[in-house]
Design an enzyme around this catalytic site. Structure first.
Site, mmCIF file in Angstrom:
data_model
loop_
_atom_site.group_PDB
_atom_site.id
_atom_site.type_symbol
_atom_site.label_atom_id
_atom_site.label_comp_id
_atom_site.label_asym_id
_atom_site.label_seq_id
_atom_site.Cartn_x
_atom_site.Cartn_y
_atom_site.Cartn_z
ATOM 1 N N ASP A 81 0.820 -1.219 0.000
ATOM 2 C CA ASP A 81 0.000 0.000 0.000
ATOM 3 C C ASP A 81 0.849 1.262 0.000
ATOM 4 O O ASP A 81 1.846 1.341 0.729
ATOM 5 C CB ASP A 81 -0.844 0.049 1.287
ATOM 6 C CG ASP A 81 -2.231 -0.505 1.097
ATOM 7 O OD1 ASP A 81 -2.740 -0.501 -0.035
ATOM 8 O OD2 ASP A 81 -2.821 -0.945 2.105
ATOM 9 N N GLU A 114 -13.528 -2.953 -2.115
ATOM 10 C CA GLU A 114 -13.821 -3.204 -0.693
ATOM 11 C C GLU A 114 -15.219 -2.718 -0.343
ATOM 12 O O GLU A 114 -15.591 -1.581 -0.662
ATOM 13 C CB GLU A 114 -12.783 -2.474 0.186
ATOM 14 C CG GLU A 114 -13.060 -2.661 1.677
ATOM 15 C CD GLU A 114 -11.923 -2.240 2.591
ATOM 16 O OE1 GLU A 114 -10.839 -1.868 2.087
ATOM 17 O OE2 GLU A 114 -12.122 -2.286 3.818
HETATM 18 O O1 KIV Z 1 -4.748 -2.153 4.182
HETATM 19 C C1 KIV Z 1 -5.292 -3.236 3.933
HETATM 20 O O2 KIV Z 1 -5.121 -4.245 4.625
HETATM 21 C C2 KIV Z 1 -6.181 -3.310 2.791
HETATM 22 C C3 KIV Z 1 -7.175 -4.430 2.786
HETATM 23 C C4 KIV Z 1 -8.359 -4.063 3.616
HETATM 24 C C5 KIV Z 1 -7.568 -4.808 1.430
HETATM 25 O O3 KIV Z 1 -6.161 -2.462 1.955
#
Ligand code: KIV
Length: 266
Positions: A84, A181
């Site tokens: 991310d 999501e």
């Molecule tokens: O940050 C995370 O774990 C996510 C999931 C909810 C898909 O983006």
């Protein structure tokens, strides 16, 4: 498991085999998830909540993400590593390049950005520079303060059409993967059919091309004591964490997870 690449993911979608993704934050869980056949390890900024104890993902930094990505890379045995981009780390193009450089050099194979069609230019520029992008649509937790809580997104025809248009624009710009999501199952199915790239769901029903859960949720661990509707506790009936993760992986593949009780309707 031979190394999972973007080509592997496209082939899985084309032959209708579900893709397994799980969040992962360290080397031991990376090795355990790989042994269970998990194809994508997501270093999610959910680590701000499940590891650091914050009440949202907003405090997470690029340095935090790079630290955990490097740890996951050391335990990885062939899964694709997705990381991310945390809150405001891709607010400008210059920042996006700097953040992605850190995460890719730490071991990520792909980065994930939260947002809609406005990200198309960034996605195109990243792809040109060798960085595949996954776009997170629907309930994007970094926007919790705009949404006014963690709420299902894409209800009603106007919102649904906008999400579909976003997905098509991002695919056109070169996105390699989509993640939906907390989206009504009908909409998630419609988007998954409309794009050629794989679509992974969490709280998005059974008809996406794959599934993801937060590791702590699927092990039945919760700081708040609340379990989201779309989560199944895979520890139930299992005697080890490794067995629970294997059951998760098998249940995604044989499509026994998610069940109707885990879905949101329009
Ligand atoms: O940050 C995370 O774990 C996510 C999931 C909810 C898909 O983006």
């Amino acid at each position: 498991m031979s190394d999972v690449t973007l080509t592997t993911l496209l082939e899985l979608k084309q032959r209708g085999e579900k893709i397994t993704m799980l969040t992962c934050y360290d080397a031991t869980f990376a090795a355990t998830a790989c042994a269970a056949g998990v194809e994508i390890l997501l270093i999610g900024d959910s680590l701000g909540m499940v590891l650091q104890g914050h009440d949202s993902t907003l405090p997470v930094t690029v340095a935090d993400m790079a630290y955990h990505t490097a740890a996951v890379k050391r335990g990885n045995k062939g899964a694709l590593i997705l990381c991310d981009l945390p809150f405001m780390s891709a607010a400008t193009l210059e920042q996006t390049y700097q953040s992605c450089t850190q995460l890719m050099q730490a071991g990520a194979h792909m980065v994930k950005l939260e947002g809609g069609a406005w990200l198309a230019e960034s996605v195109r520029l990243l792809a040109e520079r060798g960085i595949p992008a996954c776009i997170h649509l629907g309930l994007t937790p970094q926007s919790v303060n705009v949404f006014g809580g963690y709420k299902v997104q894409g209800r009603g025809e106007q919102q649904a059409q906008k999400m579909l248009d976003d997905a098509l624009a991002l695919e056109q710009a070169g996105a390699a993967l989509l993640l939906l999501e907390c989206v009504p199952s009908e909409l998630a199915a419609r988007i998954s059919r409309a794009v050629r790239i794989p679509v992974i769901g969490i709280g998005a029903g059974a008809d996406t091309d794959g599934q993801v859960l937060v590791l702590h949720d699927m092990l039945g661990l919760s700081l708040s004591g609340r379990t989201p509707k779309f989560v199944r506790n895979f520890m139930q009936g299992q005697s080890s964490i490794a067995d629970a993760i294997s059951l998760y992986s098998r249940s995604v593949k044989d499509q026994s997870f998610p069940a109707a009780e885990h879905e949101f309707r329009a």
